[in-house]
Design an enzyme around this catalytic site. Sequence first.
Site, PDB file in Angstrom:
ATOM      1  N   GLU A  79       0.830  -1.211   0.000  1.00 43.41           N
ATOM      2  CA  GLU A  79       0.000   0.000   0.000  1.00 43.41           C
ATOM      3  C   GLU A  79       0.864   1.261   0.000  1.00 43.41           C
ATOM      4  O   GLU A  79       0.543   2.239  -0.682  1.00 43.41           O
ATOM      5  CB  GLU A  79      -0.954  -0.005   1.193  1.00 43.41           C
ATOM      6  CG  GLU A  79      -1.897  -1.206   1.251  1.00 43.41           C
ATOM      7  CD  GLU A  79      -2.687  -1.429  -0.032  1.00 43.41           C
ATOM      8  OE1 GLU A  79      -2.923  -0.463  -0.782  1.00 43.41           O
ATOM      9  OE2 GLU A  79      -3.064  -2.590  -0.298  1.00 43.41           O
TER      10      GLU A  79
ATOM     11  N   GLU B 146      31.891  12.620   8.696  1.00 43.18           N
ATOM     12  CA  GLU B 146      31.901  12.353   7.260  1.00 43.18           C
ATOM     13  C   GLU B 146      31.630  13.637   6.477  1.00 43.18           C
ATOM     14  O   GLU B 146      30.816  14.462   6.885  1.00 43.18           O
ATOM     15  CB  GLU B 146      30.845  11.310   6.895  1.00 43.18           C
ATOM     16  CG  GLU B 146      31.062   9.950   7.537  1.00 43.18           C
ATOM     17  CD  GLU B 146      29.952   8.963   7.195  1.00 43.18           C
ATOM     18  OE1 GLU B 146      30.174   7.757   7.357  1.00 43.18           O
ATOM     19  OE2 GLU B 146      28.860   9.410   6.776  1.00 43.18           O
TER      20      GLU B 146
END
Length: 609
Positions: free
Chosen positions: A334, A413
């Site tokens: 769905e 990072e």
Amino acid sequence: MIQVLLVTICLAALPYQGSSIILESGNVNDYEIVYPRKVTALPKGAVQPKYEDAMQYELKVNGEPVVLYLEKNKQLFSKDYSETHYSPDGREITTYPLVEDHCYYHGRIENDADSTASISACNGLKGHFKLQGEMYLIEPLKLSNSEAHAVYKYENVEKEDEAPKMCGVTQNWKSYEPIKKASQLVVTAEHQKYNPFRFVELVLVVDKAMVTKNNDDLDKIKTRMYELANTVNEIYRYMYIHVALVGLEIWSNEDKITVKPEAGYTLNAFGEWRKTDLLTRKKHDNAQLLTAIDLDRVIGLAYVGSMCHPKRSTGIIQDYSPINLVVAVIMAHEMGHNLGIHHDSGYCSCGDYACIMRPEISPEPSTFFSNCSYFDCWDFIMNQNPECIVNEPLGTDIISPPVCGNELLEVGEECDCGTPENCQNECCDAATCKLKSGSQCGHGDCCEQCKFSKSGTECRASMSECDPAEHCTGQSSECPADVFHKNGQPCLDNYGYCYNGNCPIMYHQCYDLFGADVYEAEDSCFERNQKGNYYGYCRKENGNKIPCAPEDVKCGRLYCKDNSPGQNNPCKMFYSNEDEHKGMVLPGTKCADGKVCSNGHCVDVATAY
């Protein structure tokens, strides 16, 4: 670096095989009983966490040894995850449980490239894994002073009703575009390069029928919802989509809409409730309603291509099976419709397996999307640009140590484009998660060809007079934070006051309800709000409609004057049994000079915010 932990499951040389047993999943005709023994290899002196980040299980299935690798699903919950239920008298109770050290894992089988696993390790091992193309389930047996578990194939669970179970969506490929051959249904490297993972912030809503079905055991319901979300998250990883559970709402005292077997009616009511109620108190992208009501002829229904829409980014799922995997696949199906995915046709394939987007649930629930679904989803994302799923969690919001290669930008990072084999970002060094030489950025709305966009470049458009556009600074790849004008600032030539980036006025609300040539009604119409009945009240307390005080009548139900052709209704109002809140004057709406609506009262704008 995450310390990998080794856990072995020791079994009898010949595990017990039974012919029939009743488990949580139902009556199982053929199963194996195993006795796990956990042995953790930790460095000397190390403190063992309650639930390890990574585990390895060795076990025998059908007499053959297999190795199951598990990693904690650290993208399952958002940092602001919340749970809401209701007291018997209707009071809303919202909590923010600690979810950092949870017990839900994803995994794979060694030397089986097509294997998958979704496991809860909260109280024993419970979940499923795919081995050599077959789906197995594992769950602990409820025996005192025993660590016995049952392992069995999904096909050996007796089905109560063998009749096909259908999705209620009737649109098919013919209603979309000319069918493309399967070989054409690919997403280009350029698409992936500039469109890495998307992030769906999901709220699950449980209706009163499910609460009753589970004997009002809210902890049991929560555990089931966590397991469902863990599996849905696993399924969508292969679509480059992270599904994070940001909220759980349990209608523990009564349903907030009328839940009927007619799926279309219930979906419409749920969508309206999400738009007018849930979204006002919980930021999220998509909501799914789970119900224990038997839906007429279907097991689920959702709007197609509706992700991020205030009303239509919703679906409903029948709690059709005690097996979590089955219900999770229905939910993934769905939600797939919300993401623009249509039912599969004969052109579609996902290898040797049944595909998730079949119109009816397959004899063995699949965890794979077809090539058609992959194209459908990313075609919708690229062309319709549902903006709510673009926002990547801030590095400080991710509840886990940084891991280079997981496509999430984390503390320390500069970029993270996935593994070196899969990285499609020319600005990022996948091996180090650092920017390549000469690059200023690797992602962001203010990053163009690895350089910061010029100062003044618009990166977020204005949505209203109260929501100014944002522009790049020339010093960052990120668009500045979305800021609004101060609540209470006059807008639209003093016809309204700013409220959370909008300028709510009654004329616009009448237009949204009834269309053109409809305007705010005369003051006399609003006096009906003093009645305290369905067509006139200011707010609800403990389920009772509270009549408006004379000075608050313009903060109750909205009345409009209809001048459209063939109409002559000076006091037109909107009322729906399925959503009583729809048609009420919105919060922040001007109700008099210098005053705005707040919780059914007309209050001074200077003190309202």
